[in-house]
Structure formats: structure tokens, C-alpha cells
Design an enzyme around this catalytic site. Structure first.
Site, PDB file in Angstrom:
ATOM      1  CE  LYS A  67      46.861  58.043  30.705  1.00 35.01           C
ATOM      2  NZ  LYS A  67      48.272  58.092  31.160  1.00 35.01           N
ATOM      3  CE  LYS A  89      53.780  50.278  32.868  1.00 35.53           C
ATOM      4  NZ  LYS A  89      52.439  50.081  33.444  1.00 35.53           N
ATOM      5  CB  THR A 147      46.333  51.763  41.658  1.00 41.10           C
ATOM      6  OG1 THR A 147      46.821  52.662  40.653  1.00 41.10           O
ATOM      7  CG2 THR A 147      46.644  50.340  41.262  1.00 41.10           C
ATOM      8  CG  ASN A 168      50.213  55.060  44.959  1.00 40.11           C
ATOM      9  OD1 ASN A 168      49.380  54.613  44.181  1.00 40.11           O
ATOM     10  ND2 ASN A 168      50.057  56.210  45.592  1.00 40.11           N
TER      11      ASN A 168
HETATM   12  N1  GLU Z   1      51.122  52.537  35.612  1.00 39.34           N
HETATM   13  C1  GLU Z   1      49.722  52.336  35.821  1.00 39.34           C
HETATM   14  C2  GLU Z   1      49.268  51.011  35.234  1.00 39.34           C
HETATM   15  O1  GLU Z   1      50.043  50.100  35.075  1.00 39.34           O
HETATM   16  C3  GLU Z   1      48.891  53.527  35.385  1.00 39.34           C
HETATM   17  C4  GLU Z   1      48.965  53.897  33.942  1.00 39.34           C
HETATM   18  C5  GLU Z   1      48.279  55.200  33.609  1.00 39.34           C
HETATM   19  O2  GLU Z   1      47.715  55.828  34.476  1.00 39.34           O
HETATM   20  O3  GLU Z   1      48.335  55.567  32.416  1.00 39.34           O
HETATM   21  O4  GLU Z   1      48.107  50.791  35.006  1.00 39.34           O
END
Ligand code: GLU
Length: 429
Positions: A68, A104, A188, A219
Site C-alpha cells: 500500500k 510507493k 493525514t 493537503n
Molecule cells: N501517500 C500517503 C502516505 O505517504 C498515503 C498512502 C495511502 O493512503 O496508501 O502515507
């Protein structure tokens, strides 16, 4: 390779290994990404020309579940950066006890230089290129720097076209109308807010006596600044990539958020619009913001902001990493010797991926939750894991960062051991 972001990120792991008893197999596995994909994405531009963009997706570790992590659109995206971010996601998901591993993705570009139609073609082209690498039970992309719900919607739609079935659970952070979760957009910042609140109450600090500076007004940064100012924290400085503003009396964050549009910098908003007259303010640089004499500093922009070069200017007592990797490992050491409390990214900004998990659960069950339910569950998870990490830090007399890695490593080790390790196979039992 020694000055790579990944080499620096790995140092965090080495430090925590002293405090856990893991099988060698687990440690060996965690040194390498499970799979990395580099793709070239051809895009027909609005003027008829063809442009090829470089994209990446790294699945770092899937011991605890499908991988994820977000997809970043930024000029500095490289395989090294994407791999480091995938590594962090592995620990972040374990810290929050989500049934996910870490991944990622990214595309190297300046998204502001593309039209919306070009961005759509690029996003769909990216999914065409990585479709066999992702899936609801394999790897689930989400938003990150300069990607948003609309882009996630295009990605989910493209994947569904390729697979000939509507597959909402392949991507999270989608628009609500396409199966997104309520509360994902603020998750977040909301998660960081719960961590800050629980730590500040442990430290017996009142919001009204606590000053805050936030670097980054995207954001995460803009929303955390607003959440904190709403409950009485004095947010004295904010910035975006162009620079920042400082006012000793505190800034009117809701007005700044209202006036800020993608094309206009913080400084321009504050001076051209009505908020300018509310308080006197100073125009500052991002470097100056990091050096302000505040109680709480929140880096909420990009990685490598506090380094060996500028760490000695930092005066904040508490740093909450809302960005991923804003402090280098060398700077981290110096902050520790100065007695600064650093609350790590893999805990502080984990609210985003936690609500992504909730979105994935909702997509798979077909039952959608209220905003109250989402935020209630998010708060429960953030507070619980913050407390656990705090307890580990106290017990072992280590930093919150190392404690967070210890916490994650124990969970990762347990999952790896359940699959059978060298110790299991070589024992007589
Ligand atoms: N890009 C965000 C992070 O660095 C969210 C990742 C997600 O929701 O899978 O945590």
C-alpha cells in the site's frame, strides 16, 4: 549509493535492530524491495507532440498483506526516492497495525506544467503500464504529493477498463462518488492532530500557550494548521514552496486557506487580500521558518528539509513530521542530543493510509461509513499506537522514532516468523 535517500532511510532500521530479537531472515528480507518497476509512459500532448514520462512503482514488503502506498507527481521523483518511500510505508502500515505491506509510486514531472487533459492521459497511461503490478489483493495505490482524488478516480477507472470489471478497491483516495471514503481528504492532518493532542496532554501543555510553525500548505499542512488553530494553538508561521509568513500574535489560518488557490503563493495572499490587515506579519523564507523560536515545528512539505547544515538553527522543542522523511538521519542524531522531541513520520502522518485502509474495507464490503465513524476509528487507532510507541520509548529510553521502528519490527518479525524462518527449520521441534 551511500548518499542516497534509501541508504539514509535504512539507517533508521539499523538503529532499531538493537532493541528487537528478530530472526536473521526477517532482517535480510527487509534490506531489499520485493519488486521494483520502472516504466516509460508515452503521452500525446495537447499540441499534438508526443512526450515520454518516466514512472515507477516499488512494492517493498508484503509480509503483512497487499502492499500500500501513494503515487507522487514531482520533478525530483527517482527510483531511489520511490524505494525509500515504499520502505517507510512498510513500517508505517505495521505501526498502525494495518493488514498491508509497503509500496510507493511516482512519475517524474512538474504537474503544474501539464493541462488537465494531459494529466488525465498521463495518469491513465501510468495505470496501463503498471496494471499487472497492482490490484486490490496485490498493491493498492493512493494519493501523495501533487496527486489528488480526481487522479485516483482516473486510475481506478482505467484499471476497471483494463480488467473489464468495476474494481474500486484497487486505488484509495478516490472521489466519494467513485467509492471514496468520507474523511480521507482530511485524514493525514486529522491523524497528526490526534497524535499531537495526545502527546501535548502527556507533556501537560495547554494549546493557548503553545506556538506552532507549519512548513508546507498542501493537503496535510493547511489542514493541520487549521485544526490546531481551531482548538487554540497559536499558529505563528506557515509557508508554501514560494516562502512563508510569520506573525507573533498568530495567523488567521481559515482566511489564508480560503484565499489560497493553486496559482497563488502564501505571501501574495496575505498581502493582497483582506487578511493582510488583520495582524502585522513578516515575510520569511522556508529556511527562516524552520529556525523560528516556536514550541512545535511541523514540516509538512518534502523530505530532507532539516539536514546537518541547518539543524543547529532549529529552536523548536517538539517536531511532528507530517511530511515523509523531512529530517536526515544525521540531523536526527543532533536533535536527539539537543533534547528535541521528534515524533516520526511513520506514526504522525499515518492517518492518511489508515483511512485508505478504511476505504478499501468499505469498497470490499460495499457498506459505507459516516464521517463520524471514520474519524472515531481513526482517533482510536492513532491514540492507541501513539501511546504504545510512547511506552516503548520510555521503557527502553530511546527516541520516539526508534521506538516506532521497534514497534513495527516486532509486528513484521511476527508475521515473517509465522511463515517459517531458518530458526524454525533448523530446530529439532
Ligand atoms: N501517500 C500517503 C502516505 O505517504 C498515503 C498512502 C495511502 O493512503 O496508501 O502515507
Amino acid at each position: 549509493m551511500s548518499n542516497s535517500l534509501f541508504a539514509d532511510a535504512s539507517k533508521r532500521l539499523e538503529k532499531a535492530l538493537k532493541y528487537v530479537s528478530l530472526s536473521e531472515d526477517t532482517i535480510e528480507h527487509l534490506k531489499y524491495p520485493k519488486a521494483s518497476l520502472a516504466v516509460s509512459i508515452p503521452v500525446r500532448m495537447d499540441d499534438g507532440s508526443l512526450k515520454i514520462f518516466q514512472g515507477y512503482r516499488v512494492r517493498y514488503d508484503d509480509t503483512r498483506g497487499p502492499t500500500k502506498g501513494g503515487v507522487r507527481y514531482h520533478p525530483n521523483v527517482s527510483l531511489d526516492e520511490v524505494q525509500s518511500l515504499a520502505f517507510w510505508m512498510t513500517f508505517k502500515c505495521a505501526v498502525l497495525n494495518l493488514p498491508f505491506g509497503g509500496a510507493k509510486g511516482g512519475i517524474t514531472l512538474n504537474p503544474k506544467a501539464l493541462s488537465k487533459m494531459e494529466l488525465e492521459r498521463l495518469s491513465r497511461g501510468y495505470v496501463d503500464a503498471i496494471a499487472d503490478f497492482i490490484g486490490p489483493d496485490i498493491d493498492i495505490p493512493a494519493p501523495d504529493v501533487y496527486t489528488n482524488p480526481m487522479i485516483m478516480g482516473w486510475m481506478m477507472d482505467q484499471y476497471s477498463i483494463i480488467k473489464r470489471k468495476i474494481t474500486p478497491a484497487v486505488v484509495t483516495g478516490k472521489p466519494i462518488a467513485m467509492g471514496g471514503s468520507l474523511g480521507r481528504d482530511t485524514a493525514t492532518a486529522m491523524g497528526a492532530f490526534f497524535t499531537i493532542e495526545s502527546m501535548m496532554s502527556k507533556m501537560d501543555r495547554l494549546p493557548s500557550e503553545t506556538t506552532v510553525a507549519v512548513q508546507g500548505f498542501g493537503n496535510a499542512g493547511a489542514i493541520i494548521a487549521e485544526l490546531l488553530s481551531k482548538v487554540g494553538y497559536k499558529v505563528v508561521a506557515v509557508s508554501d514552496s514560494q516562502g512563508g509568513i510569520y506573525a507573533k500574535k498568530g495567523l488567521d489560518i481559515p482566511s489564508i486557506r480560503r484565499y489560497k488557490t493553486s496559482s497563488r503563493g502564501i505571501q501574495a495572499i496575505y498581502c493582497e487580500e483582506s487578511v493582510c490587515s488583520i495582524v502585522e506579519h513578516e515575510v520569511i523564507t522556508n529556511e527562516q521558518l524552520l529556525a523560528l523560536d516556536v514550541d512545535i515545528l511541523i514540516p509538512a512539505a518534502l523530505e530532507n528539509q532539516i539536514t546537518e547544515e541547518n539543524v543547529n538553527n532549529v529552536k523548536a522543542k517538539y517536531i511532528f513530521e507530517v511530511a515523509n522523511g523531512p529530517i536526515t538521519s544525521a540531523a536526527d542524531e543532533i536533535l536527539a542530543t539537543k533534547g528535541v522531541y521528534v515524533f516520526p513520520d511513520i506514526l504522525v502522518n499515518a492517518g492518511g493510509v489508515t483511512v485508505s485502509y478504511f476505504e478499501w474495507v468499505q469498497n470490499r464490503s460495499g457498506l459505507y461509513w459516516t464521517l463520524e465513524e471514520v474519524n472515531h476509528r481513526l482517533k482510536q487507532k492513532m491514540v492507541e499506537e501513539t501511546n504504545r510507541i510512547w511506552a516503548i520509548a520510555e521503557e527502553l529510553a530511546i527516541s520516539m522514532r526508534t521506538a516506532a521502528y521497534v514497534h513495527a519490527l516486532n509486528r513484521l518479525g511476527e508475521a515473517r516468523e509465522a511463515k517459517g524462518t531458518r530458526d524454525y527449520y533448523l530446530s529439532d521441534r
